[in-house]
Write a protein that holds these residues in place. Structure first.
Motif, PDB file in Angstrom:
ATOM      1  N   PRO A  71      21.352  -2.997  -9.753  1.00 57.78           N
ATOM      2  CA  PRO A  71      21.631  -2.850 -11.189  1.00 57.78           C
ATOM      3  C   PRO A  71      20.588  -2.067 -11.972  1.00 57.78           C
ATOM      4  O   PRO A  71      20.897  -1.498 -13.020  1.00 57.78           O
ATOM      5  CB  PRO A  71      21.681  -4.308 -11.669  1.00 57.78           C
ATOM      6  N   GLY A  72      19.332  -2.031 -11.500  1.00 59.27           N
ATOM      7  CA  GLY A  72      18.254  -1.452 -12.296  1.00 59.27           C
ATOM      8  C   GLY A  72      18.097   0.048 -12.116  1.00 59.27           C
ATOM      9  O   GLY A  72      18.047   0.541 -10.985  1.00 59.27           O
ATOM     10  N   ALA A  73      17.971   0.774 -13.214  1.00 56.59           N
ATOM     11  CA  ALA A  73      17.882   2.236 -13.161  1.00 56.59           C
ATOM     12  C   ALA A  73      16.611   2.710 -12.445  1.00 56.59           C
ATOM     13  O   ALA A  73      16.661   3.604 -11.596  1.00 56.59           O
ATOM     14  CB  ALA A  73      17.943   2.814 -14.574  1.00 56.59           C
ATOM     15  N   ALA A  74      15.470   2.136 -12.792  1.00 55.17           N
ATOM     16  CA  ALA A  74      14.212   2.583 -12.181  1.00 55.17           C
ATOM     17  C   ALA A  74      14.146   2.208 -10.703  1.00 55.17           C
ATOM     18  O   ALA A  74      13.665   2.987  -9.869  1.00 55.17           O
ATOM     19  CB  ALA A  74      13.027   1.986 -12.935  1.00 55.17           C
ATOM     20  N   MET A  75      14.625   1.012 -10.369  1.00 60.16           N
ATOM     21  CA  MET A  75      14.654   0.610  -8.966  1.00 60.16           C
ATOM     22  C   MET A  75      15.594   1.519  -8.177  1.00 60.16           C
ATOM     23  O   MET A  75      15.295   1.914  -7.043  1.00 60.16           O
ATOM     24  CB  MET A  75      15.088  -0.851  -8.841  1.00 60.16           C
ATOM     25  N   ALA A  77      16.337   4.623  -8.848  1.00 57.66           N
ATOM     26  CA  ALA A  77      15.696   5.926  -8.699  1.00 57.66           C
ATOM     27  C   ALA A  77      14.675   5.903  -7.563  1.00 57.66           C
ATOM     28  O   ALA A  77      14.575   6.850  -6.772  1.00 57.66           O
ATOM     29  CB  ALA A  77      15.020   6.330 -10.010  1.00 57.66           C
ATOM     30  N   GLN A  78      13.922   4.809  -7.457  1.00 58.35           N
ATOM     31  CA  GLN A  78      12.950   4.680  -6.373  1.00 58.35           C
ATOM     32  C   GLN A  78      13.658   4.570  -5.024  1.00 58.35           C
ATOM     33  O   GLN A  78      13.187   5.113  -4.018  1.00 58.35           O
ATOM     34  CB  GLN A  78      12.074   3.447  -6.606  1.00 58.35           C
ATOM     35  N   PHE A  79      14.791   3.875  -4.992  1.00 57.45           N
ATOM     36  CA  PHE A  79      15.596   3.775  -3.771  1.00 57.45           C
ATOM     37  C   PHE A  79      15.983   5.173  -3.282  1.00 57.45           C
ATOM     38  O   PHE A  79      15.848   5.492  -2.094  1.00 57.45           O
ATOM     39  CB  PHE A  79      16.858   2.954  -4.076  1.00 57.45           C
ATOM     40  N   HIS A  80      16.470   6.010  -4.189  1.00 57.19           N
ATOM     41  CA  HIS A  80      16.867   7.376  -3.815  1.00 57.19           C
ATOM     42  C   HIS A  80      15.678   8.169  -3.267  1.00 57.19           C
ATOM     43  O   HIS A  80      15.834   8.988  -2.355  1.00 57.19           O
ATOM     44  CB  HIS A  80      17.474   8.096  -5.014  1.00 57.19           C
ATOM     45  N   THR A  81      14.488   7.920  -3.818  1.00 58.37           N
ATOM     46  CA  THR A  81      13.289   8.598  -3.320  1.00 58.37           C
ATOM     47  C   THR A  81      12.945   8.138  -1.907  1.00 58.37           C
ATOM     48  O   THR A  81      12.600   8.955  -1.036  1.00 58.37           O
ATOM     49  CB  THR A  81      12.098   8.323  -4.254  1.00 58.37           C
ATOM     50  N   GLU A  82      13.033   6.825  -1.689  1.00 60.85           N
ATOM     51  CA  GLU A  82      12.679   6.258  -0.390  1.00 60.85           C
ATOM     52  C   GLU A  82      13.737   6.528   0.676  1.00 60.85           C
ATOM     53  O   GLU A  82      13.410   6.747   1.848  1.00 60.85           O
ATOM     54  CB  GLU A  82      12.474   4.735  -0.530  1.00 60.85           C
ATOM     55  N   LEU A  83      15.008   6.497   0.280  1.00 62.93           N
ATOM     56  CA  LEU A  83      16.126   6.595   1.229  1.00 62.93           C
ATOM     57  C   LEU A  83      17.149   7.618   0.736  1.00 62.93           C
ATOM     58  O   LEU A  83      18.269   7.276   0.359  1.00 62.93           O
ATOM     59  CB  LEU A  83      16.800   5.218   1.403  1.00 62.93           C
ATOM     60  N   PRO A  84      16.794   8.881   0.746  1.00 63.50           N
ATOM     61  CA  PRO A  84      17.693   9.895   0.167  1.00 63.50           C
ATOM     62  C   PRO A  84      19.024  10.035   0.899  1.00 63.50           C
ATOM     63  O   PRO A  84      19.998  10.530   0.312  1.00 63.50           O
ATOM     64  CB  PRO A  84      16.868  11.186   0.268  1.00 63.50           C
ATOM     65  N   ASP A  85      19.092   9.595   2.143  1.00 64.92           N
ATOM     66  CA  ASP A  85      20.320   9.748   2.919  1.00 64.92           C
ATOM     67  C   ASP A  85      21.173   8.488   2.960  1.00 64.92           C
ATOM     68  O   ASP A  85      22.215   8.462   3.640  1.00 64.92           O
ATOM     69  CB  ASP A  85      19.983  10.169   4.367  1.00 64.92           C
ATOM     70  N   VAL A  86      20.763   7.445   2.252  1.00 66.15           N
ATOM     71  CA  VAL A  86      21.535   6.196   2.246  1.00 66.15           C
ATOM     72  C   VAL A  86      22.247   6.064   0.902  1.00 66.15           C
ATOM     73  O   VAL A  86      21.622   6.208  -0.150  1.00 66.15           O
ATOM     74  CB  VAL A  86      20.603   4.984   2.474  1.00 66.15           C
ATOM     75  N   PRO A  87      23.555   5.785   0.908  1.00 66.33           N
ATOM     76  CA  PRO A  87      24.290   5.684  -0.356  1.00 66.33           C
ATOM     77  C   PRO A  87      23.875   4.473  -1.180  1.00 66.33           C
ATOM     78  O   PRO A  87      23.538   3.417  -0.631  1.00 66.33           O
ATOM     79  CB  PRO A  87      25.749   5.577   0.081  1.00 66.33           C
ATOM     80  N   LEU A  88      23.886   4.634  -2.489  1.00 67.02           N
ATOM     81  CA  LEU A  88      23.561   3.563  -3.429  1.00 67.02           C
ATOM     82  C   LEU A  88      24.511   3.644  -4.604  1.00 67.02           C
ATOM     83  O   LEU A  88      24.784   4.735  -5.126  1.00 67.02           O
ATOM     84  CB  LEU A  88      22.118   3.701  -3.926  1.00 67.02           C
ATOM     85  N   ILE A  89      25.024   2.494  -5.026  1.00 65.93           N
ATOM     86  CA  ILE A  89      25.841   2.446  -6.239  1.00 65.93           C
ATOM     87  C   ILE A  89      25.248   1.415  -7.186  1.00 65.93           C
ATOM     88  O   ILE A  89      24.626   0.436  -6.764  1.00 65.93           O
ATOM     89  CB  ILE A  89      27.323   2.128  -5.942  1.00 65.93           C
ATOM     90  N   ARG A  90      25.426   1.645  -8.480  1.00 70.01           N
ATOM     91  CA  ARG A  90      24.916   0.730  -9.492  1.00 70.01           C
ATOM     92  C   ARG A  90      25.894  -0.427  -9.662  1.00 70.01           C
ATOM     93  O   ARG A  90      27.102  -0.238  -9.745  1.00 70.01           O
ATOM     94  CB  ARG A  90      24.719   1.465 -10.812  1.00 70.01           C
ATOM     95  N   GLY A  91      25.359  -1.625  -9.701  1.00 67.27           N
ATOM     96  CA  GLY A  91      26.192  -2.811  -9.867  1.00 67.27           C
ATOM     97  C   GLY A  91      25.415  -4.051  -9.499  1.00 67.27           C
ATOM     98  O   GLY A  91      24.247  -3.978  -9.109  1.00 67.27           O
ATOM     99  N   ASP A  92      26.058  -5.212  -9.638  1.00 63.15           N
ATOM    100  CA  ASP A  92      25.377  -6.458  -9.285  1.00 63.15           C
ATOM    101  C   ASP A  92      26.329  -7.405  -8.569  1.00 63.15           C
ATOM    102  O   ASP A  92      27.512  -7.124  -8.402  1.00 63.15           O
ATOM    103  CB  ASP A  92      24.750  -7.124 -10.520  1.00 63.15           C
ATOM    104  N   GLY A  93      25.781  -8.542  -8.126  1.00 62.05           N
ATOM    105  CA  GLY A  93      26.531  -9.468  -7.297  1.00 62.05           C
ATOM    106  C   GLY A  93      27.620 -10.225  -8.008  1.00 62.05           C
ATOM    107  O   GLY A  93      28.427 -10.893  -7.358  1.00 62.05           O
ATOM    108  N   HIS A  94      27.673 -10.148  -9.330  1.00 64.76           N
ATOM    109  CA  HIS A  94      28.713 -10.853 -10.076  1.00 64.76           C
ATOM    110  C   HIS A  94      29.998 -10.046 -10.192  1.00 64.76           C
ATOM    111  O   HIS A  94      31.054 -10.607 -10.523  1.00 64.76           O
ATOM    112  CB  HIS A  94      28.203 -11.204 -11.472  1.00 64.76           C
ATOM    113  N   ALA A  95      29.924  -8.765  -9.963  1.00 70.44           N
ATOM    114  CA  ALA A  95      31.110  -7.890 -10.013  1.00 70.44           C
ATOM    115  C   ALA A  95      30.833  -6.713  -9.086  1.00 70.44           C
ATOM    116  O   ALA A  95      30.507  -5.619  -9.532  1.00 70.44           O
ATOM    117  CB  ALA A  95      31.373  -7.422 -11.438  1.00 70.44           C
TER     118      ALA A  95
END
Length: 253
Positions: A71-75, A77-95
Motif C-alpha cells: 500500500p505504501g508509495a515510498a515502500m 518505490a524502494q521495492f522497484h529499486t530492489e526488484l526491478p524485474d518482479v511485478p508489484l501492485i498497490r493495494g492491501d490485504g483488506h481488498a
C-alpha cells in the motif's frame, strides 16, 4: 493495511528499512514447502504487505512466480529499486487487487499484524486456489539472549508500550485463523542469527514502527545512549543479532 500512524510510518524510512532490516533464513521457505507439500518453484505466489521486497526476493529466488502487493508509495518505490524485474501492485490485504482463485500461496512477512483478520482472511481465501495456503511469519525477539531481552525492554519503555516476555505470548493468531474459516493451522519456529555493523543494528531499531512515530529528539537520544551501551558489549562494533522466526501456515482441511 490499516490507517494507523504506525502502519504508515515505514514510508518515512523506506530506504533505511531496505538497508537494515533482516531477511529470513532458507529454512523458513523449506518449512513452507514441507507444510504445503509442494515446491515453491513454479508456484503462483502473492506477497502481501511486501514492503521493500525482503521476503519477495527470497520467494523469487526459489523460483516462485511471485507478485508483491504493497500500500505504501515510498515502500513500493524502494521495492522497484530492489526488484526491478518482479511485478508489484498497490493495494492491501483488506481488498486484494487479485483475481478469484488465482494463487497457490498468499504470504505475509512481518505484515499480518496490520490487518483486520475478519477482512484479510476472507480475502486470502477468495484469491487462493481450493488447494492453496496462507503463510504468515515474523522475525521475533530471542528473549533468551540477555542483551537482546534487555534492549527490548528499553525500547518498549522508550516507546511507551508494554514489553513482551516472549516472542509470541500465545497462539492467538493461529486461533483466529482457524476459528474464522475452518483452516488447518501448523506452526514452526526457526532460530537464526546475523552479524551486522553497529550502525546497521541501530538503523534496524530506528526503522521499527513504534520507534518511527516518536519525536525526533527522543529517537536521537535513545540511539546515542544505545550506541554507548553496545560499544561496551561489542567493542569491535560487530553485533550478532539473533531472531526466532514464528511461522504459521494455514491450509483448508
Amino acid at each position: 493495511m490499516t490507517a494507523s500512524p504506525r502502519a504508515h510510518s515505514f514510508n518515512a524510512a523506506a530506504d533505511q528499512y531496505a538497508a537494515s532490516r533482516p531477511s529470513y533464513p532458507p529454512a523458513v521457505l523449506d518449512c513452507i514447502e514441507d507444510l504445503t507439500s509442494r515446491p515453491l518453484a513454479g508456484a503462483r505466489v502473492a506477497d502481501i504487505g511486501a514492503g521493500t521486497g525482503i521476503a519477495t526476493a527470497l520467494l523469487h529466488e526459489r523460483g516462485a512466480h511471485v507478485i508483491g502487493v504493497e500500500p505504501g508509495a515510498a515502500m513500493a518505490a524502494q521495492f522497484h529499486t530492489e526488484l526491478p524485474d518482479v511485478p508489484l501492485i498497490r493495494g492491501d490485504g483488506h481488498a486484494l487487487p487479485l483475481a478469484d482463485a488465482s494463487h497457490e500461496l498468499i504470504t505475509y512477512a512481518q505484515s499480518w499484524q496490520w490487518t483486520d483478520t475478519t477482512r484479510s482472511v476472507p480475502e486470502a481465501l477468495r484469491v487462493l486456489l481450493p488447494s492453496g495456503a496462507l503463510a504468515i511469519w515474523w522475525n521475533t525477539t530471542a528473549f533468551d539472549v540477555p542483551w537482546i531481552r534487555e534492549q527490548h525492554q528499553r525500547i518498549a519503555h522508550r516507546c511507551g508500550v508494554k514489553p513482551a516476555s516472549r516472542a509470541r505470548p500465545d497462539d492467538s493468531d493461529a486461533i483466529r485463523l482457524a476459528g474464522l474459516s475452518g483452516l488447518r493451522v501448523a506452526r514452526r519456529q526457526v532460530r537464526w542469527s546475523r552479524g551486522v555493523s553497529l550502525d546497521t543494528h541501530l538503523a534496524n531499531i530506528s526503522s521499527r514502527s513504534a520507534f518511527l512515530v516518536l519525536a525526533e529528539d527522543d529517537r536521537r537520544a535513545f540511539l546515542t545512549e544505545e550506541r554507548s551501551r553496545l560499544r561496551d558489549l561489542f567493542p569491535d562494533e560487530l553485533v550478532k543479532e539473533t531472531y526466532v522466526v514464528d511461522l504459521l501456515v494455514a491450509t483448508r482441511p
